[in-house]
Design a protein around this motif. Structure first.
Motif, PDB file in Angstrom:
ATOM      1  N   GLN A 136     -82.753  85.728  63.842  1.00 46.99           N
ATOM      2  CA  GLN A 136     -83.645  84.956  64.705  1.00 46.99           C
ATOM      3  C   GLN A 136     -83.575  85.439  66.135  1.00 46.99           C
ATOM      4  O   GLN A 136     -84.597  85.463  66.849  1.00 46.99           O
ATOM      5  CB  GLN A 136     -83.278  83.466  64.630  1.00 46.99           C
ATOM      6  N   ILE A 139     -85.772  88.504  66.327  1.00 42.04           N
ATOM      7  CA  ILE A 139     -87.185  88.110  66.277  1.00 42.04           C
ATOM      8  C   ILE A 139     -87.624  87.523  67.610  1.00 42.04           C
ATOM      9  O   ILE A 139     -88.717  87.814  68.117  1.00 42.04           O
ATOM     10  CB  ILE A 139     -87.413  87.090  65.136  1.00 42.04           C
ATOM     11  N   ASP A 140     -86.763  86.698  68.196  1.00 39.82           N
ATOM     12  CA  ASP A 140     -87.106  86.007  69.445  1.00 39.82           C
ATOM     13  C   ASP A 140     -87.144  86.928  70.662  1.00 39.82           C
ATOM     14  O   ASP A 140     -87.524  86.491  71.755  1.00 39.82           O
ATOM     15  CB  ASP A 140     -86.116  84.862  69.703  1.00 39.82           C
ATOM     16  N   PHE A 142     -89.188  89.250  70.999  1.00 45.30           N
ATOM     17  CA  PHE A 142     -90.581  89.615  71.202  1.00 45.30           C
ATOM     18  C   PHE A 142     -91.427  88.348  71.359  1.00 45.30           C
ATOM     19  O   PHE A 142     -91.499  87.530  70.439  1.00 45.30           O
ATOM     20  CB  PHE A 142     -91.081  90.462  70.028  1.00 45.30           C
ATOM     21  N   PRO A 143     -92.045  88.172  72.512  1.00 44.94           N
ATOM     22  CA  PRO A 143     -92.794  86.941  72.778  1.00 44.94           C
ATOM     23  C   PRO A 143     -94.116  86.888  72.028  1.00 44.94           C
ATOM     24  O   PRO A 143     -94.849  87.875  71.963  1.00 44.94           O
ATOM     25  CB  PRO A 143     -93.039  87.004  74.296  1.00 44.94           C
ATOM     26  N   THR A 144     -94.415  85.742  71.442  1.00 48.37           N
ATOM     27  CA  THR A 144     -95.745  85.540  70.867  1.00 48.37           C
ATOM     28  C   THR A 144     -96.747  85.240  71.970  1.00 48.37           C
ATOM     29  O   THR A 144     -97.936  85.510  71.826  1.00 48.37           O
ATOM     30  CB  THR A 144     -95.726  84.362  69.868  1.00 48.37           C
ATOM     31  N   ASN A 145     -96.242  84.694  73.067  1.00 55.05           N
ATOM     32  CA  ASN A 145     -97.084  84.394  74.227  1.00 55.05           C
ATOM     33  C   ASN A 145     -96.274  84.684  75.481  1.00 55.05           C
ATOM     34  O   ASN A 145     -95.396  83.906  75.844  1.00 55.05           O
ATOM     35  CB  ASN A 145     -97.515  82.923  74.201  1.00 55.05           C
ATOM     36  N   ASN A 148     -95.948  81.956  78.019  1.00 55.26           N
ATOM     37  CA  ASN A 148     -95.013  80.907  77.628  1.00 55.26           C
ATOM     38  C   ASN A 148     -93.581  81.328  77.959  1.00 55.26           C
ATOM     39  O   ASN A 148     -92.762  80.510  78.395  1.00 55.26           O
ATOM     40  CB  ASN A 148     -95.145  80.623  76.133  1.00 55.26           C
ATOM     41  N   GLN A 157     -87.272  87.878  76.491  1.00 57.60           N
ATOM     42  CA  GLN A 157     -88.684  88.109  76.189  1.00 57.60           C
ATOM     43  C   GLN A 157     -89.419  88.695  77.389  1.00 57.60           C
ATOM     44  O   GLN A 157     -90.278  89.577  77.233  1.00 57.60           O
ATOM     45  CB  GLN A 157     -89.349  86.803  75.746  1.00 57.60           C
ATOM     46  N   PHE A 161     -91.351  92.325  77.380  1.00 61.99           N
ATOM     47  CA  PHE A 161     -92.762  92.426  77.761  1.00 61.99           C
ATOM     48  C   PHE A 161     -92.939  93.328  78.983  1.00 61.99           C
ATOM     49  O   PHE A 161     -93.875  94.145  79.038  1.00 61.99           O
ATOM     50  CB  PHE A 161     -93.331  91.040  78.055  1.00 61.99           C
TER      51      PHE A 161
END
Length: 429
Positions: A136, A139-140, A142-145, A148, A157, A161
């Motif tokens: 996890q 996975i975390d 990399f930001p989905t937004n 955010n 994140q 980015f």
């Protein structure tokens, strides 16, 4: 402003503010121990408001500073593959120093035995938050937004980015060059804002120290004096002996010059107890006073503030031995090796999680079969130790930055050795 005040450097004014706050806090605690007026209007009133404004002002700069400086540094790299080398060296050094820190802590704790013969309330409880799995954590990254991530201050994140954004700017050609100019201007403005805010630091530090010492229960510290003093001793040994030896051995730079230029950052770290809040000052010092190129410092400093847990590792090492001795549990050599391994890996695996120090300690205790409730024994003195741990952590961030920069040919040794390359010279009147 008088002539004498103009002659005082920023570091001197911060030190004066810190000690004045400590003295005022101790006096208020001694003279008015149960005063609701002191508590309501000073401790939880004026001191609290001024201190929080100071910390909020620093935290306000963290996200834009990290993003803008990292984008500028990344897009300036002629070879994007250099990021892989930077990341490998930085993470490797951070893990090595963390392993050294906890090994030193365990060794001295076994020697001194801070928990032997101490009778404490072993019914103290502590409920740790659940730590995320390694999968996890990856996975975390990399930001989905990304917006955010900016809003929540998720540093890992933001770093990912910013790196991707900077690489894209470097590869896109002329549009990237135009945007780079804009980001460089933004970077200069943010750095100037850092300097402006640093001039309110003496007042913010005074308020933080006055509030802390007006509310600190010294009875708790006295009951845990052996543990408290041992953690402090190991923290200072790591900061003043281990770091200088590594710096001299790997980079050949003067430890005395390094420590002298780090005084401000250490005081900020001690006062705020937050590597993230201290990050603007750390990055300013690393790039402007220690001569680290922005392309390196903008990467290693935010990464260090997120994953470098040397101070926390030292607390974990001593606390593990202390709790084992209080609960009369004998730890084997295999147990101690497990503590070293778990704490070293957890320094990366729990990065960015609130309450990271106690979560990591709960993980370590669980690995060697010690009661997690034992954390409740040491929480009472952890605030003061947390401040010192942060001073150690930010020193480690800067040291690794210098070593990585030297290995990459991105260290201006003239700036590092120049005593006048000092942020105090740019103070505002």
């Amino acid at each position: 402003m008088s002539e004498n005040n103009k002659k005082l450097s920023l570091t001197s004014r911060i030190v004066i503010g810190m000690f004045a706050g400590i003295i005022v806090g101790i006096l208020l605690k001694a003279l008015f121990p149960d005063s609701t007026l002191v508590e309501g209007y000073l401790s939880k009133g004026l001191f609290f408001v001024v201190g929080q404004i100071f910390i909020s002002s620093l935290q306000m700069l963290v996200v834009p500073l990290v993003f803008v400086s990292l984008v500028v540094g990344t897009c300036s790299l002629s070879d994007p593959s250099k990021l892989g080398r930077l990341g490998g060296k930085a993470v490797g050094l951070y893990l090595i120093t963390t392993a050294i820190a906890i090994t030193l802590a365990i060794s001295l704790a076994v020697l001194v035995q801070p928990g032997t013969g101490i009778e404490l309330d072993t019914n103290a409880t502590y409920e740790p938050k659940a730590a995320p799995s390694l999968a996890q954590v990856i996975i975390d990254l990399f930001p989905t937004n990304p917006f955010n991530a900016f809003a929540n201050g998720n540093m890992l994140q933001i770093i990912v980015f910013a790196l991707l954004f900077g690489i894209a700017m470097a590869l896109v050609g002329k549009p990237g060059e135009r945007v780079k100019t804009l980001f460089e201007d933004f970077n200069e403005i943010i750095m100037k804002l850092v300097i402006i805010l640093m001039n309110i630091a003496p007042y913010g530090v005074f308020a933080l120290m006055a509030k802390l010492f007006a509310e600190t229960s010294f009875e708790t510290i006295f009951s845990l004096a052996k543990y408290f003093l041992l953690v402090l001793a190991v923290l200072f040994i790591h900061m003043l002996i281990t770091y200088p030896i590594i710096l001299k051995g790997l980079a050949g730079m003067s430890p005395l010059t390094f420590l002298k230029k780090m005084r401000e950052v250490q005081i900020f770290g001690f006062s705020t107890a937050s590597s993230n809040a201290t990050m603007p000052v750390t990055l300013e010092t690393v790039t402007k006073r220690l001569g680290v190129h922005n392309s390196v410092g903008s990467f290693t400093v935010p990464l260090g503030a997120t994953i470098n847990m040397d101070g926390t590792a030292i607390m974990q090492g001593v606390a593990t031995v202390f709790i084992a001795q209080v609960y009369l549990v004998d730890l084997s050599m295999a147990d101690y090796l497990m503590v070293v391994l778990t704490a070293t890996l957890a320094s990366v695996g729990t990065a960015g999680v609130p309450g990271v120090g106690m979560i990591m300690l709960a993980m370590v205790l669980g690995q060697v079969g010690l009661p997690v409730e034992g954390i409740g024994l040491i929480i009472g003195v952890d605030r003061l130790l947390d401040m010192t741990r942060t001073a150690v952590n930010v020193t480690g961030d800067a040291m690794v930055s210098v070593i990585v920069a030297k290995s990459e040919g991105a260290l201006d040794e003239d700036v590092f050795n120049d005593a006048k390359a000092d942020i105090d010279e740019r103070n505002l009147s």
